[in-house]
Design a protein around this motif. Structure first.
Motif, mmCIF file in Angstrom:
data_model
loop_
_atom_site.group_PDB
_atom_site.id
_atom_site.type_symbol
_atom_site.label_atom_id
_atom_site.label_comp_id
_atom_site.label_asym_id
_atom_site.label_seq_id
_atom_site.Cartn_x
_atom_site.Cartn_y
_atom_site.Cartn_z
ATOM 1 N N SER A 145 34.894 16.727 -45.726
ATOM 2 C CA SER A 145 35.552 16.087 -47.365
ATOM 3 C C SER A 145 34.346 14.843 -47.539
ATOM 4 O O SER A 145 34.349 13.833 -47.102
ATOM 5 N N ALA A 146 34.706 14.943 -49.195
ATOM 6 C CA ALA A 146 33.421 13.895 -49.088
ATOM 7 C C ALA A 146 33.999 12.911 -49.321
ATOM 8 O O ALA A 146 33.900 11.803 -48.649
ATOM 9 N N ASN A 147 35.485 13.520 -49.951
ATOM 10 C CA ASN A 147 36.818 11.721 -49.963
ATOM 11 C C ASN A 147 36.336 11.222 -48.419
ATOM 12 O O ASN A 147 36.689 9.827 -48.176
ATOM 13 N N SER A 148 36.750 11.704 -47.358
ATOM 14 C CA SER A 148 36.663 11.206 -46.074
ATOM 15 C C SER A 148 35.781 10.438 -45.786
ATOM 16 O O SER A 148 35.658 9.408 -44.713
ATOM 17 N N SER A 149 34.180 11.156 -45.859
ATOM 18 C CA SER A 149 33.487 10.988 -45.443
ATOM 19 C C SER A 149 32.770 9.506 -46.413
ATOM 20 O O SER A 149 32.136 8.499 -45.342
ATOM 21 N N PHE A 150 32.883 9.464 -47.377
ATOM 22 C CA PHE A 150 33.233 8.759 -47.984
ATOM 23 C C PHE A 150 33.558 7.298 -47.779
ATOM 24 O O PHE A 150 33.098 6.297 -47.166
ATOM 25 N N SER A 151 35.082 7.687 -47.534
ATOM 26 C CA SER A 151 35.583 6.014 -47.022
ATOM 27 C C SER A 151 35.972 5.678 -45.482
ATOM 28 O O SER A 151 35.229 3.843 -45.535
ATOM 29 N N PHE A 152 35.343 6.740 -44.808
ATOM 30 C CA PHE A 152 35.121 5.946 -42.969
ATOM 31 C C PHE A 152 33.729 5.417 -43.550
ATOM 32 O O PHE A 152 33.252 4.505 -42.817
ATOM 33 N N PHE A 153 32.629 5.832 -44.011
ATOM 34 C CA PHE A 153 31.225 5.521 -43.673
ATOM 35 C C PHE A 153 31.578 3.429 -44.957
ATOM 36 O O PHE A 153 31.060 2.550 -44.322
ATOM 37 N N THR A 154 31.993 3.898 -46.225
ATOM 38 C CA THR A 154 32.040 2.428 -46.560
ATOM 39 C C THR A 154 33.405 1.191 -45.895
ATOM 40 O O THR A 154 33.296 -0.021 -45.636
ATOM 41 N N MET A 155 34.192 1.750 -45.480
ATOM 42 C CA MET A 155 35.228 0.510 -44.342
ATOM 43 C C MET A 155 34.642 0.304 -42.891
ATOM 44 O O MET A 155 34.723 -0.636 -42.851
ATOM 45 N N THR A 156 34.109 1.301 -42.171
ATOM 46 C CA THR A 156 33.399 1.226 -41.167
ATOM 47 C C THR A 156 32.394 0.118 -41.297
ATOM 48 O O THR A 156 32.064 -0.703 -40.677
ATOM 49 N N PHE A 157 31.399 0.447 -42.241
ATOM 50 C CA PHE A 157 30.436 0.182 -42.733
ATOM 51 C C PHE A 157 31.307 -1.817 -42.649
ATOM 52 O O PHE A 157 30.968 -2.602 -42.230
ATOM 53 N N CYS A 158 31.937 -1.759 -43.677
ATOM 54 C CA CYS A 158 32.685 -3.112 -43.527
ATOM 55 C C CYS A 158 32.993 -3.888 -42.532
ATOM 56 O O CYS A 158 33.154 -5.063 -42.153
ATOM 57 N N ALA A 159 34.151 -3.212 -41.910
ATOM 58 C CA ALA A 159 34.650 -3.800 -40.771
ATOM 59 C C ALA A 159 33.704 -4.384 -39.877
ATOM 60 O O ALA A 159 33.272 -5.807 -39.017
ATOM 61 N N LEU A 160 32.575 -3.865 -39.442
ATOM 62 C CA LEU A 160 31.105 -4.210 -39.085
ATOM 63 C C LEU A 160 30.457 -5.151 -39.333
ATOM 64 O O LEU A 160 30.375 -6.589 -38.681
ATOM 65 N N TYR A 161 31.005 -5.497 -40.539
ATOM 66 C CA TYR A 161 29.851 -6.297 -40.779
ATOM 67 C C TYR A 161 30.351 -7.932 -40.774
ATOM 68 O O TYR A 161 30.455 -8.955 -40.613
ATOM 69 N N LEU A 162 32.432 -7.498 -40.756
ATOM 70 C CA LEU A 162 33.028 -8.525 -40.800
ATOM 71 C C LEU A 162 32.819 -9.372 -39.441
ATOM 72 O O LEU A 162 32.698 -10.196 -39.095
ATOM 73 N N ASN A 163 33.409 -8.726 -38.521
ATOM 74 C CA ASN A 163 32.962 -8.285 -36.814
ATOM 75 C C ASN A 163 32.104 -9.394 -37.025
ATOM 76 O O ASN A 163 31.690 -10.235 -35.888
ATOM 77 N N ALA A 164 30.453 -9.262 -37.380
ATOM 78 C CA ALA A 164 28.961 -10.333 -37.141
ATOM 79 C C ALA A 164 28.881 -10.556 -38.112
ATOM 80 O O ALA A 164 28.367 -11.949 -37.987
ATOM 81 N N ARG A 165 28.656 -11.192 -39.467
ATOM 82 C CA ARG A 165 28.711 -12.063 -39.648
ATOM 83 C C ARG A 165 29.663 -12.837 -40.552
ATOM 84 O O ARG A 165 29.506 -14.255 -41.528
ATOM 85 N N LEU A 166 30.775 -13.050 -40.353
ATOM 86 C CA LEU A 166 32.584 -13.844 -40.881
ATOM 87 C C LEU A 166 32.184 -14.664 -39.587
ATOM 88 O O LEU A 166 32.692 -14.034 -38.264
ATOM 89 N N GLN A 167 32.158 -16.530 -39.495
ATOM 90 C CA GLN A 167 32.363 -17.093 -38.923
ATOM 91 C C GLN A 167 33.692 -17.724 -39.150
ATOM 92 O O GLN A 167 34.103 -18.327 -40.234
ATOM 93 N N TRP A 168 34.510 -17.825 -37.718
ATOM 94 C CA TRP A 168 35.975 -18.227 -38.299
ATOM 95 C C TRP A 168 36.475 -18.291 -36.956
ATOM 96 O O TRP A 168 36.373 -18.453 -35.865
ATOM 97 N N ASN A 169 36.573 -19.888 -37.021
ATOM 98 C CA ASN A 169 36.804 -20.807 -36.122
ATOM 99 C C ASN A 169 37.795 -21.349 -36.008
ATOM 100 O O ASN A 169 39.092 -21.345 -34.737
ATOM 101 N N GLY A 170 39.049 -20.087 -37.026
ATOM 102 C CA GLY A 170 40.926 -20.209 -36.031
ATOM 103 C C GLY A 170 41.099 -19.505 -35.357
ATOM 104 O O GLY A 170 40.663 -18.809 -34.564
#
Length: 353
Positions: free
Chosen positions: A247-272
């Motif tokens: 499924s192309a929709n599945s591979s596309f959505s899981f790559f983009t969303m997983t990448f974005c989630a890992l990016y937020l975990n590594a780069r987003l600095q949230w003091n709250g």
């Protein structure tokens, strides 16, 4: 040397003068010669000449770095163009593998439904939203001054750390996205699996005797030579019928969303509170999960197609983030923590003990 009278005579030979190549007319060498002559003739200009030499050397090294950076940028865009052209070739002239089917295969008798997640929705959630998140996060990091990179010179322009990070993360995100799509297309066209609505949409007729799948004699018979009798089926739909795995929709959505989630975990600095940060990551993964499940409920893919596509996108996102970008969770180091109380050694009590 000894002459005839027995006396020793010392003959002084002329010393060999160093050879100066007149062909050395490079600007740097000529400038250095001029500076040396200026220094010998005028001691007061020694400091100015030395500074001019340093500026010239620094200018040459800066130009070399700029040319190297320009070459890297050209290579990056060339790679993106090659991968993108490969996907376009698959879409325009690619022909999926032709396989047969069984008329009594219940997995191919499902009705034809319109997709719940439209292509424009997939583009918005898979491309625009991650790019906006990366752009916003890097701008906020530059405002707070927590970027590790330094500004670099690119010919006459100065590239800030924020722009470097935007180029790196958005570029790797787009490269990973189209690479995931290319890997999916390679599998699709190599396998040529029918979609669950194949028999319903195609209404196949055997070329040998003109019978269809309603004839009992065709049950348990592997059919390869057939023609789709549905007049509403276009050539594009006939090609799309054979592109079920993965499924192309599945591979596309899981790559983009997983990448974005890992990016937020590594780069987003949230003091709250960290709950908001984890909630955003949960929303991203839930969107990919819903998109994948909708492909099964819409009878666009078999469950194994969705599983393979989701695994492909998820694993590729992990590889890009962990091995290429090397995302790591930032944790506070105990050595940098300041204790509220300063303990001092009382030498008087120590001696008394």
């Amino acid at each position: 040397m000894v002459n005839q009278n027995g006396k020793t005579v010392v003959v002084k030979l002329p010393m060999e003068q160093p050879h100066i190549d007149s062909t050395e007319t490079s600007p740097l060498n000529q400038r250095l010669r001029d500076n040396n002559s200026d220094i010998s003739s005028s001691p007061s200009s020694a400091v100015a000449s030395e500074q001019s030499c340093k500026k010239l050397i620094h200018s040459n090294s800066s130009n070399q770095s700029s040319r190297k950076l320009l070459l890297n940028i050209i290579i990056d865009f060339a790679v993106l163009l090659i991968v993108g052209c490969s996907i376009t070739i698959f879409f325009l002239i690619g022909e999926p593998y032709e396989r047969g089917f069984f008329c009594n295969d219940e997995d191919l008798m499902h009705p034809y439904h319109i997709s719940t997640v439209k292509h424009w929705m997939l583009f918005v959630f898979g491309i625009i939203i991650p790019v906006v998140i990366i752009f916003t996060t890097e701008i906020c990091r530059s405002k707070t001054g927590i970027d590790e990179e330094h500004d670099i010179k690119f010919f006459k322009w100065t590239i800030s750390a924020c722009k470097q990070n935007l180029y790196k993360y958005i570029g790797m995100f787009l490269l990973g996205t189209i690479s995931c799509q290319l890997l999916t297309d390679i599998a699709k066209y190599s396998v040529g699996r029918y979609r669950p609505h194949f028999i319903t949409l195609c209404q196949p007729v055997l070329n040998a005797d003109g019978s269809d799948c309603n004839d009992t004699k065709n049950f348990n018979r592997y059919i390869e030579d057939f023609t789709c009798s549905n007049p509403n089926v276009t050539d594009k739909m006939l090609k799309d019928m054979r592109l079920s795995f993965p499924s192309a929709n599945s591979s596309f959505s899981f790559f983009t969303m997983t990448f974005c989630a890992l990016y937020l975990n590594a780069r987003l600095q949230w003091n709250g509170t960290q709950i908001l940060k984890y909630f955003l990551q949960f929303i991203l993964i839930a969107a990919a999960w819903f998109t994948s499940l909708s492909r099964i409920s819409d009878y666009k893919h078999h469950w194994s197609d969705v599983l393979a596509g989701s695994a492909l996108g998820f694993v590729l996102a992990l590889f890009v983030c962990q091995k290429i970008l090397k995302f790591k969770r930032r944790e506070k180091c105990l050595a940098n923590l300041k204790l509220p109380i300063k303990y001092e050694l009382n030498t008087h009590n120590q001696n008394s003990v």
